[in-house]
Design a protein around this motif. Structure first.
Motif, short mmCIF file in Angstrom:
data_model
loop_
_atom_site.label_atom_id
_atom_site.label_comp_id
_atom_site.label_asym_id
_atom_site.label_seq_id
_atom_site.Cartn_x
_atom_site.Cartn_y
_atom_site.Cartn_z
N MET A 173 0.85 -1.19 0.00
CA MET A 173 0.00 0.00 0.00
C MET A 173 0.89 1.25 0.00
N LYS A 174 0.84 2.04 -1.07
CA LYS A 174 1.64 3.26 -1.14
C LYS A 174 1.02 4.31 -0.23
N ILE A 175 1.83 4.87 0.62
CA ILE A 175 1.29 5.79 1.61
C ILE A 175 2.35 6.82 1.95
N SER A 176 1.94 8.05 2.23
CA SER A 176 2.87 9.14 2.49
C SER A 176 3.60 8.92 3.81
N GLN A 177 4.73 9.61 3.96
CA GLN A 177 5.47 9.55 5.22
C GLN A 177 4.62 10.04 6.39
N ARG A 237 -9.51 -10.72 9.70
CA ARG A 237 -10.79 -11.41 9.84
C ARG A 237 -11.59 -10.88 11.02
N ASP A 238 -10.93 -10.38 12.05
CA ASP A 238 -11.63 -9.91 13.23
C ASP A 238 -11.90 -8.41 13.20
N THR A 239 -11.61 -7.79 12.09
CA THR A 239 -11.76 -6.33 11.99
C THR A 239 -12.93 -5.97 11.10
N GLN A 240 -13.70 -4.98 11.51
CA GLN A 240 -14.81 -4.47 10.72
C GLN A 240 -14.50 -3.06 10.26
N TRP A 241 -15.22 -2.62 9.24
CA TRP A 241 -15.09 -1.24 8.79
C TRP A 241 -16.47 -0.66 8.50
N LEU A 290 -4.56 0.54 8.71
CA LEU A 290 -4.97 0.09 10.04
C LEU A 290 -5.78 -1.19 9.96
N LEU A 291 -6.61 -1.32 8.93
CA LEU A 291 -7.37 -2.55 8.72
C LEU A 291 -6.44 -3.72 8.48
N GLU A 292 -5.42 -3.51 7.69
CA GLU A 292 -4.50 -4.60 7.35
C GLU A 292 -3.84 -5.20 8.58
N ASN A 336 -2.77 -2.80 -1.87
CA ASN A 336 -1.99 -4.03 -1.92
C ASN A 336 -2.91 -5.15 -2.38
N LEU A 337 -2.67 -5.67 -3.57
CA LEU A 337 -3.56 -6.70 -4.12
C LEU A 337 -3.26 -8.08 -3.56
N ASP A 338 -2.23 -8.19 -2.72
CA ASP A 338 -1.86 -9.49 -2.18
C ASP A 338 -2.21 -9.60 -0.70
#
Length: 267
Positions: A1-5, A98-102, A35-37, A89-91
């Protein structure tokens, strides 16, 4: 996942586990997805008031964090191109979150539905990428609606840091951590604060405190440049708008910094 500093730094400041993390003014939702990841919370909330952004974000979340992982009764969009978003991130391991909701909320940050959660839930509210005055107004509104709750905030205003810090102190918030970051020739102050200071917590300094500690020879010049830049900004203001007390506060902070790290200057 591309993300800023900047977003990476905010992510690194989130330790432990929360019941709810509210990624406010989330734009494309990159921080919340990070955060989900790593299952940083039982539920991650994506909040913004722009309908088109929220609709697009919900499609991405349905695609990369589908119902069997997120715990929501959503389904995949069959027309969504799996290669259409370079930020994701496609992988992703399907067992990772599995235990996280959004949840996606298209609303004003001042109207966060905290009342729909338990008083005992551990909450973290992230507000980044907005001006200092708006940021303070949002924090004030949230605290006014939920005065009895223990809340934590990670805040990253794009300017008016002195005003933000003074306002947070006036609201009775305590400092947990803070960090100075330079990215793309811009400086950002990131503050982690809470409604009740931790046993080893401290008041919020108007010019910073923890972020000036533990500086090394490599990071000291950056700190000097930042303080000098802030002082210059206030000195360039028209005479009728100048605030000598703010200039003096930053000049004292810079002098203290140089005094405490004089060994680097001599080496």
């Amino acid at each position: 996942m591309k993300i800023s500093q900047r977003l990476q730094q905010i992510n690194s400041m989130i330790s432990g586990h929360y019941d709810h993390i509210w990624d406010c003014c989330c734009d494309h939702g990159l921080l919340g997805m990070l955060l989900l990841e790593r299952s940083a919370a039982h539920q991650v909330h994506f909040v913004d008031c722009v309908p088109s952004l929220m609709q697009a974000l919900e499609l991405r979340l349905q695609r990369f964090f589908p119902a069997d992982i997120s715990g929501l009764n959503s389904h995949l969009d069959p027309n969504l191109d799996s290669h259409s978003d370079p930020h994701l991130n496609l992988d992703i391991d399907p067992n990772l979150s599995r235990d996280t909701q959004w949840q996606v909320h298209c609303l004003d940050v001042a109207a966060l539905p905290l009342a729909q959660t338990s008083d005992k839930d551990k909450q973290l509210i992230i507000i980044a990428g907005v001006g200092g005055e708006l940021l303070v107004d949002l924090v004030k509104a949230i605290l006014a609606k939920h005065p009895q709750r223990y809340l934590e905030f990670i805040l990253c205003p794009v300017h008016h840091n002195y005003y933000v810090r003074q306002s947070l102190t006036a609201l009775g918030l305590g400092l947990k951590s803070e960090h100075l970051l330079e990215e793309n020739q811009r400086f950002y102050e990131i503050l982690h604060v809470s409604t009740i200071a931790a046993p080893n917590g401290r008041p919020i300094s108007a010019t910073g405190s923890l972020m000036w500690q533990m500086l090394d020879e490599a990071s000291l010049p950056r700190a000097q440049r930042y303080l000098s830049q802030v002082i210059g900004h206030y000195q360039r203001m028209p005479t009728h708008k100048q605030t000598p007390e703010i200039i003096d506060a930053y000049q004292q902070q810079l002098a203290q910094l140089l005094s405490e790290h004089s060994e680097f200057e001599c080496s």
